[in-house]
Motif scaffolding. Structure first.
Motif, PDB file in Angstrom:
ATOM      1  N   ALA A  78       7.084  67.671   7.198  1.00 16.03           N
ATOM      2  CA  ALA A  78       6.468  68.454   6.124  1.00 16.03           C
ATOM      3  C   ALA A  78       6.165  67.581   4.915  1.00 16.03           C
ATOM      4  O   ALA A  78       5.101  67.685   4.295  1.00 16.03           O
ATOM      5  N   ALA A  79       7.101  66.695   4.574  1.00 12.96           N
ATOM      6  CA  ALA A  79       6.936  65.850   3.387  1.00 12.96           C
ATOM      7  C   ALA A  79       5.734  64.923   3.502  1.00 12.96           C
ATOM      8  O   ALA A  79       5.056  64.639   2.507  1.00 12.96           O
ATOM      9  N   PHE A  80       5.468  64.463   4.713  1.00 15.39           N
ATOM     10  CA  PHE A  80       4.383  63.492   4.900  1.00 15.39           C
ATOM     11  C   PHE A  80       3.184  64.093   5.627  1.00 15.39           C
ATOM     12  O   PHE A  80       2.404  63.381   6.267  1.00 15.39           O
ATOM     13  N   SER A  81       3.027  65.413   5.511  1.00 15.45           N
ATOM     14  CA  SER A  81       1.880  66.083   6.134  1.00 15.45           C
ATOM     15  C   SER A  81       0.575  65.585   5.522  1.00 15.45           C
ATOM     16  O   SER A  81       0.474  65.418   4.298  1.00 15.45           O
TER      17      SER A  81
ATOM     18  N   SER B 118       4.717  72.204  10.457  1.00 15.63           N
ATOM     19  CA  SER B 118       6.020  71.704  10.015  1.00 15.63           C
ATOM     20  C   SER B 118       6.859  72.822   9.419  1.00 15.63           C
ATOM     21  O   SER B 118       8.060  72.928   9.675  1.00 15.63           O
ATOM     22  N   ARG B 119       6.231  73.669   8.620  1.00 12.15           N
ATOM     23  CA  ARG B 119       6.953  74.807   8.028  1.00 12.15           C
ATOM     24  C   ARG B 119       7.394  75.792   9.114  1.00 12.15           C
ATOM     25  O   ARG B 119       8.464  76.398   9.014  1.00 12.15           O
TER      26      ARG B 119
ATOM     27  N   PHE C 232       7.730  62.596  -8.745  1.00 10.34           N
ATOM     28  CA  PHE C 232       7.317  62.178  -7.410  1.00 10.34           C
ATOM     29  C   PHE C 232       6.215  63.091  -6.873  1.00 10.34           C
ATOM     30  O   PHE C 232       5.827  64.057  -7.532  1.00 10.34           O
ATOM     31  N   TRP C 233       5.756  62.802  -5.667  1.00  8.54           N
ATOM     32  CA  TRP C 233       4.689  63.610  -5.053  1.00  8.54           C
ATOM     33  C   TRP C 233       5.267  64.892  -4.473  1.00  8.54           C
ATOM     34  O   TRP C 233       6.478  65.041  -4.340  1.00  8.54           O
ATOM     35  N   TRP C 234       4.398  65.824  -4.085  1.00  2.81           N
ATOM     36  CA  TRP C 234       4.842  67.151  -3.677  1.00  2.81           C
ATOM     37  C   TRP C 234       5.767  67.125  -2.464  1.00  2.81           C
ATOM     38  O   TRP C 234       6.646  67.975  -2.309  1.00  2.81           O
ATOM     39  N   GLY C 235       5.588  66.154  -1.577  1.00  9.39           N
ATOM     40  CA  GLY C 235       6.422  66.101  -0.377  1.00  9.39           C
ATOM     41  C   GLY C 235       7.883  65.831  -0.654  1.00  9.39           C
ATOM     42  O   GLY C 235       8.748  66.082   0.199  1.00  9.39           O
ATOM     43  N   SER C 236       8.197  65.330  -1.856  1.00  8.17           N
ATOM     44  CA  SER C 236       9.594  65.006  -2.170  1.00  8.17           C
ATOM     45  C   SER C 236      10.495  66.239  -2.130  1.00  8.17           C
ATOM     46  O   SER C 236      11.700  66.122  -1.881  1.00  8.17           O
ATOM     47  N   VAL C 237       9.919  67.436  -2.367  1.00  3.45           N
ATOM     48  CA  VAL C 237      10.759  68.636  -2.375  1.00  3.45           C
ATOM     49  C   VAL C 237      11.331  68.922  -0.992  1.00  3.45           C
ATOM     50  O   VAL C 237      12.390  69.534  -0.857  1.00  3.45           O
ATOM     51  N   PHE C 238      10.630  68.488   0.050  1.00  3.59           N
ATOM     52  CA  PHE C 238      11.133  68.709   1.403  1.00  3.59           C
ATOM     53  C   PHE C 238      12.200  67.691   1.790  1.00  3.59           C
ATOM     54  O   PHE C 238      13.024  67.962   2.659  1.00  3.59           O
ATOM     55  N   LEU C 239      12.180  66.522   1.176  1.00  5.12           N
ATOM     56  CA  LEU C 239      13.129  65.473   1.539  1.00  5.12           C
ATOM     57  C   LEU C 239      14.533  65.736   1.015  1.00  5.12           C
ATOM     58  O   LEU C 239      15.472  65.022   1.372  1.00  5.12           O
TER      59      LEU C 239
END
Length: 512
Positions: A99-102, A111-112, A169-176
């Motif tokens: 999801a983070a790197f979609s 991914s979700r 950070f970029w939006w994908g960081s919330v999934f990490l």
């Protein structure tokens, strides 16, 4: 009069540390339900999803999570609850990285979806393991209170931590956020968590699993459509189809020698009563949470950050209430604690029926009171559900319990949301000032958000429209508060009437 509690072997330090480990995935599970909302603008700018794709990005996690809870709970009983938890944790961490790197909306939706399915392994596995780790009634209730508190804490921390990450950070960081937590669980889980499975259980019936998933998904999706589109035919057809599939599922369970869900669980008086409390409590809470957040932003003019800060106390209250629930149940019968909580929530909603004339401190008092009243109930009813089920069926029972919470939330948003929107649209018809452009009038009649945007576009000429729309929305929320107060009061007397049914499970003795 309370009954003596069942005194089992006391938990050791290992079990209490293990409980802390089990609370971590629950924290992430809850955070993933809310953290995405802050990232939506960034996702929209980078991945350029269509309106339909954006809805699926937001919704598919919750849909599939709800759909697979019962199946995963039953699967844990068969293959081992720790084993399923660890498999789910590994898959959840992997899905979080995807999801983070979609790189496209389609990839993020997929991914979700995977996150939702794997998240469904976490909650039933953790709760059913608690059932086996804490054999003393009083300690188990305390452990479940901590477990419930982890979900509330996730709801508080999700927007806060997500906001900090998105700042840098970029939006994908919330999934990490999930990745280090799941890695920790994979490392320490085998050492601290016991394994448990039903040795006498047969293979899982895939037809039953398919029917249960289809039934839950259809009903939840129908409720979602009801919330979005109001009382039209399509949502009711979808819900009816889900109920029909659910009927086929129940019929199949009665015929199987080794059913996916042991329907005899529902013959335990406290089991069904506690599930009903779960649905009603979350129905009341989720329905009004949706409206109060909009009230803060669209009526009081708060920024999203300000509104988030003023709604955060509700999460704190739920954490504290969940932790205090075992102490309350040691002094009074569970039914009276639940009924007392409903009575306190009635007082809170009673204050909110005067929303238009309340000063802000009294508004927050009413808001806090209804949260404080509902806060201990989830921990107490969850303990009743788990105590009603035999240990070998704890996974299935935990899946059913969690599904009741999901249904309550979906029902509250759908039904109460639809009723409120219908009342708003009815009230705004006569309140819109004459002489405004047709598109502005149409936007105002659709939602309060539409009225605010239309008023801003009109400049000074939109002030009257904005004032009228806000007045109608406040009056509508007062009516919603009356509905919630009535439901809470009804629940208060209903729980007292059902006190004997709730007392059929063993309960902690009064504290000295």
């Amino acid at each position: 009069m309370t009954e003596p509690h069942v005194v089992g072997p006391k938990a050791t330090r290992r079990e209490w540390i293990g409980l802390g480990v089990l609370a971590l995935p629950c924290l992430i599970y809850s955070m993933d339900l809310t953290v995405l909302y802050l990232a939506i603008p960034s996702i929209a700018a980078e991945l350029r999803p269509s309106a339909g794709q954006m809805l699926w990005i937001v919704d598919i996690y919750g849909f599939l999570l709800a759909g697979f809870l019962i199946t995963m709970g039953t699967l844990g009983d068969r293959i081992g609850r720790r084993k399923l938890l660890l498999i789910g944790a590994a898959c959840f961490g992997g899905a979080s990285v995807l999801a983070a790197f979609s790189t496209s909306a389609e990839m993020l939706i997929a991914s979700r979806a995977l996150l939702g399915i794997t998240a469904a392994t976490l909650s039933p596995s953790t709760l059913s393991l608690i059932r086996n780790m804490f054999l003393d009634d009083r300690e188990r209730m305390q452990a479940i209170g901590i477990w419930i508190a982890a979900f509330s804490a996730g709801g508080i921390l999700g927007p806060v931590i997500g906001g900090v990450l998105l700042q840098w950070f970029w939006w994908g960081s919330v999934f990490l956020l999930a990745v280090p937590v799941m890695l920790l669980l994979l490392i320490v889980g085998p050492k601290l968590l016991p394994e448990f499975r039903d040795e006498s259980a047969g293979r899982i019936d895939f037809a039953s699993a398919l029917l249960s998933v289809a039934a839950v998904l259809a009903v939840i999706y129908g409720m979602k459509r009801l919330a979005e589109h109001g009382f039209t035919a399509a949502p009711f057809v979808i819900i009816a189809a889900g109920l029909a599939i659910g009927g086929l599922f129940v019929r199949r369970q009665r015929r199987l020698a080794d059913p996916m869900i042991d329907l005899s669980l529902f013959r335990a008086p406290a089991f069904g009563t506690a599930l009903g409390c779960n649905v009603l409590t979350i129905f009341i809470a989720f329905g009004f949470f949706l409206f109060i957040a909009q009230y803060f932003q669209l009526v009081l003019g708060m920024t999203p950050l300000e509104a988030g800060l003023w709604t955060a106390p509700s999460g704190v209250v739920f954490v504290v209430g969940s932790m205090l629930a075992p102490k309350l149940a040691q002094r009074w019968p569970v039914a009276r604690v639940v009924a007392g909580g409903m009575a306190v929530s009635t007082l809170g909603f009673g204050l909110l029926t005067q929303l238009g004339s309340l000063p802000f401190p009294l508004l927050m008092l009413g808001y806090t009171l209804f949260c404080a009243g509902l806060a201990p109930i989830g921990a107490l009813t969850t303990d009743l559900v788990m105590n009603s089920a035999p240990p070998e069926r704890a996974g299935a029972a935990s899946g059913i319990s969690e599904t009741s919470f999901e249904f309550g939330g979906a029902l509250g948003i759908a039904v109460l949301g639809s009723v409120v929107m219908a009342m708003y649209r009815s009230g705004i018809v006569d309140a819109v000032p004459p002489g405004l452009p047709a598109d502005a009038v149409a936007a105002a009649r659709d939602t309060l958000g539409g009225a605010v945007d239309a008023a801003r576009a009109l400049g000074p000429n939109g002030d009257a429209l904005l004032l009228a729309a806000r007045d109608v929305y406040v009056a509508t929320l007062e009516k919603a508060a009356w509905i919630c107060a009535g439901l809470s009061l009804f629940a208060t007397f209903l729980i007292l009437a059902l006190e004997k049914r709730l007392s059929d499970t063993l309960q902690p003795e009064p504290a000295a």
